[in-house]
Design a protein around this motif. Sequence first.
Motif, PDB file in Angstrom:
ATOM      1  N   GLN A 154       0.821  -1.207   0.000  1.00 40.78           N
ATOM      2  CA  GLN A 154       0.000   0.000   0.000  1.00 40.78           C
ATOM      3  C   GLN A 154       0.862   1.267   0.000  1.00 40.78           C
ATOM      4  OE1 GLN A 154      -3.569  -0.328  -0.205  1.00 40.78           O
ATOM      5  NE2 GLN A 154      -2.686  -2.306  -0.763  1.00 40.78           N
ATOM      6  N   ALA A 155       0.210   2.392  -0.261  1.00 43.57           N
ATOM      7  CA  ALA A 155       0.897   3.685  -0.279  1.00 43.57           C
ATOM      8  C   ALA A 155       1.508   3.985   1.085  1.00 43.57           C
ATOM      9  CB  ALA A 155      -0.078   4.786  -0.664  1.00 43.57           C
ATOM     10  N   GLU A 156       2.596   4.733   1.047  1.00 44.77           N
ATOM     11  CA  GLU A 156       3.160   5.217   2.302  1.00 44.77           C
ATOM     12  C   GLU A 156       2.164   6.169   2.956  1.00 44.77           C
ATOM     13  OE1 GLU A 156       7.092   6.776   1.601  1.00 44.77           O
ATOM     14  OE2 GLU A 156       7.662   5.002   0.424  1.00 44.77           O
ATOM     15  N   LYS A 157       2.056   6.074   4.255  1.00 46.24           N
ATOM     16  CA  LYS A 157       1.020   6.789   4.991  1.00 46.24           C
ATOM     17  C   LYS A 157       1.040   8.286   4.716  1.00 46.24           C
ATOM     18  CE  LYS A 157      -0.850   7.433   9.653  1.00 46.24           C
ATOM     19  NZ  LYS A 157      -0.668   7.145  11.098  1.00 46.24           N
ATOM     20  N   ASN A 185       4.844  15.455  -0.777  1.00 48.03           N
ATOM     21  CA  ASN A 185       4.690  14.117  -0.218  1.00 48.03           C
ATOM     22  C   ASN A 185       4.612  12.999  -1.238  1.00 48.03           C
ATOM     23  OD1 ASN A 185       4.328  13.903   2.913  1.00 48.03           O
ATOM     24  ND2 ASN A 185       3.392  15.854   2.338  1.00 48.03           N
ATOM     25  N   ILE A 186       4.254  13.324  -2.468  1.00 45.90           N
ATOM     26  CA  ILE A 186       4.173  12.269  -3.471  1.00 45.90           C
ATOM     27  C   ILE A 186       5.255  12.408  -4.543  1.00 45.90           C
ATOM     28  CG2 ILE A 186       1.677  12.124  -3.116  1.00 45.90           C
ATOM     29  CD1 ILE A 186       1.294  13.307  -5.923  1.00 45.90           C
ATOM     30  N   GLY A 187       6.039  13.476  -4.481  1.00 44.85           N
ATOM     31  CA  GLY A 187       7.018  13.776  -5.519  1.00 44.85           C
ATOM     32  C   GLY A 187       8.207  12.835  -5.550  1.00 44.85           C
ATOM     33  N   SER A 188       9.162  13.187  -6.401  1.00 44.66           N
ATOM     34  CA  SER A 188      10.312  12.329  -6.692  1.00 44.66           C
ATOM     35  C   SER A 188      11.501  12.676  -5.813  1.00 44.66           C
ATOM     36  CB  SER A 188      10.695  12.467  -8.168  1.00 44.66           C
ATOM     37  OG  SER A 188       9.632  12.086  -9.009  1.00 44.66           O
ATOM     38  N   PRO A 189      11.868  11.795  -4.867  1.00 40.57           N
ATOM     39  CA  PRO A 189      12.992  12.097  -3.974  1.00 40.57           C
ATOM     40  C   PRO A 189      14.332  12.155  -4.680  1.00 40.57           C
ATOM     41  CG  PRO A 189      12.205   9.845  -3.631  1.00 40.57           C
ATOM     42  CD  PRO A 189      11.219  10.510  -4.534  1.00 40.57           C
ATOM     43  N   GLY A 190      14.422  11.563  -5.869  1.00 39.34           N
ATOM     44  CA  GLY A 190      15.683  11.561  -6.592  1.00 39.34           C
ATOM     45  C   GLY A 190      15.925  12.800  -7.434  1.00 39.34           C
ATOM     46  N   PHE A 191      14.978  13.732  -7.411  1.00 38.37           N
ATOM     47  CA  PHE A 191      15.107  14.937  -8.225  1.00 38.37           C
ATOM     48  C   PHE A 191      14.783  16.154  -7.367  1.00 38.37           C
ATOM     49  CE2 PHE A 191      14.201  11.372 -10.941  1.00 38.37           C
ATOM     50  CZ  PHE A 191      15.156  11.509 -11.949  1.00 38.37           C
ATOM     51  N   ASP A 247       8.372   5.607  -5.934  1.00 36.38           N
ATOM     52  CA  ASP A 247       6.998   6.109  -5.859  1.00 36.38           C
ATOM     53  C   ASP A 247       6.407   5.794  -4.478  1.00 36.38           C
ATOM     54  OD1 ASP A 247       4.236   6.636  -6.148  1.00 36.38           O
ATOM     55  OD2 ASP A 247       4.294   6.134  -8.289  1.00 36.38           O
ATOM     56  N   PRO A 248       6.052   6.835  -3.695  1.00 37.37           N
ATOM     57  CA  PRO A 248       5.504   6.575  -2.362  1.00 37.37           C
ATOM     58  C   PRO A 248       4.001   6.333  -2.351  1.00 37.37           C
ATOM     59  CG  PRO A 248       5.729   8.930  -2.671  1.00 37.37           C
ATOM     60  CD  PRO A 248       6.232   8.281  -3.952  1.00 37.37           C
ATOM     61  N   LEU A 249       3.323   6.628  -3.457  1.00 34.91           N
ATOM     62  CA  LEU A 249       1.865   6.526  -3.499  1.00 34.91           C
ATOM     63  C   LEU A 249       1.406   5.221  -4.143  1.00 34.91           C
ATOM     64  CD1 LEU A 249      -0.679   8.156  -2.702  1.00 34.91           C
ATOM     65  CD2 LEU A 249      -0.740   9.002  -5.052  1.00 34.91           C
ATOM     66  N   VAL A 250       1.911   4.938  -5.327  1.00 40.84           N
ATOM     67  CA  VAL A 250       1.642   3.658  -5.988  1.00 40.84           C
ATOM     68  C   VAL A 250       2.993   2.961  -6.107  1.00 40.84           C
ATOM     69  CG1 VAL A 250       0.686   2.506  -8.025  1.00 40.84           C
ATOM     70  CG2 VAL A 250      -0.291   4.670  -7.255  1.00 40.84           C
ATOM     71  N   LYS A 251       3.217   2.007  -5.246  1.00 41.04           N
ATOM     72  CA  LYS A 251       4.542   1.423  -5.081  1.00 41.04           C
ATOM     73  C   LYS A 251       5.012   0.695  -6.344  1.00 41.04           C
ATOM     74  CE  LYS A 251       6.179   1.611  -1.386  1.00 41.04           C
ATOM     75  NZ  LYS A 251       6.995   2.698  -0.778  1.00 41.04           N
ATOM     76  N   LEU A 252       6.315   0.563  -6.465  1.00 40.26           N
ATOM     77  CA  LEU A 252       6.925  -0.066  -7.636  1.00 40.26           C
ATOM     78  C   LEU A 252       6.325  -1.434  -7.926  1.00 40.26           C
ATOM     79  CD1 LEU A 252       9.092  -0.312  -9.850  1.00 40.26           C
ATOM     80  CD2 LEU A 252      10.694  -1.090  -8.086  1.00 40.26           C
ATOM     81  N   GLU A 253       6.021  -2.190  -6.880  1.00 44.39           N
ATOM     82  CA  GLU A 253       5.450  -3.523  -7.078  1.00 44.39           C
ATOM     83  C   GLU A 253       4.149  -3.488  -7.875  1.00 44.39           C
ATOM     84  OE1 GLU A 253       7.884  -3.753  -3.256  1.00 44.39           O
ATOM     85  OE2 GLU A 253       6.586  -2.292  -4.270  1.00 44.39           O
ATOM     86  N   ALA A 254       3.431  -2.376  -7.787  1.00 42.25           N
ATOM     87  CA  ALA A 254       2.176  -2.239  -8.533  1.00 42.25           C
ATOM     88  C   ALA A 254       2.445  -2.153 -10.034  1.00 42.25           C
ATOM     89  CB  ALA A 254       1.405  -1.022  -8.051  1.00 42.25           C
ATOM     90  N   GLY A 255       3.480  -1.426 -10.410  1.00 44.76           N
ATOM     91  CA  GLY A 255       3.855  -1.359 -11.825  1.00 44.76           C
ATOM     92  C   GLY A 255       4.348  -2.702 -12.330  1.00 44.76           C
ATOM     93  N   GLU A 256       5.136  -3.386 -11.509  1.00 45.05           N
ATOM     94  CA  GLU A 256       5.616  -4.714 -11.884  1.00 45.05           C
ATOM     95  C   GLU A 256       4.450  -5.683 -12.061  1.00 45.05           C
ATOM     96  OE1 GLU A 256       9.943  -4.520  -9.562  1.00 45.05           O
ATOM     97  OE2 GLU A 256       8.169  -5.306  -8.521  1.00 45.05           O
TER      98      GLU A 256
END
Length: 296
Positions: A154-157, A185-191, A247-256
Amino acid sequence: MPTVTTPNTGIEIFYEDHGDPAHETILLVMGLGAQLTLWPDELVEALTGEGFRVIRYDNRDIGLSQKMEGARAPSLPIQLLRKKIGFPAKVPYTLTDMAHDGIGLLDALGIGQAHVVGASMGGMIVQLMAVHHPDRLMSMTSIMSTTGNGKLPQAEKHAMEALIAPLKSMDEESLVAHGLNIAKNIGSPGFPFDPEQQREKVLRNVRRSVYPAGLPRQLAAIIDDGCRRSRLANVRTPTLVLHGEADPLVKLEAGEDTARHISGARLVTIPGWGHDIPPELVGRVAEEIVVHARQG
């Protein structure tokens, strides 16, 4: 003002049309509570520069498209409980209705086929376009989205709380602060996060349209749709899945999971990418969409 009433669903849709009408069309579908303007102008320009006609639109219940005034969504706890025990709650409209809206827009504009690109909830919508209207799709790109399977992480709280937090006030500064909090809160931590640049974007969107009532109805449609795994198993539309590894909202596992359940889908993941489209990634995202569309 460019609006059309979809011939199939009877919904008034606001859209923007960019590029040469003679070129192949890319239809951009945005996510939960998000206006068409969340597709960066630079991305639209990059796609038209590669020889595509690009159409982006506001989903029903957001931006300048038709609002479902008076429709009531079930409360989130009640809907989740009923879903869990197998008794879905009544919702004002479904994600499939929203997929029909997008196809209806193509109908109204006389476009027979298009490449469809959806982000977040928009990814869910284009998945359903592929399920229900495969003959209308030349290719599909599902970005930062999911199959909807409840067993996925699930999404990060902090990300979910920011997205669905109630507005404290409808004055402009409060609305901008609310939008900035979501972006952080939902943005890209790497940028890098540029507060001033983000504030300008949020302010433009606030001044364009504010309609809080639409978000819970769209969220209800997402919950109601449930898991799409079995439906996606029958999809044969050439599919690209793009997802951020951070992605903190829709986790990578969801895309996989999405790529795993669509035959022949290609998965591309990007380190540091969250649940937005930062300026630094516009070129990469555009390139992936273009290459996939040409192959499709």
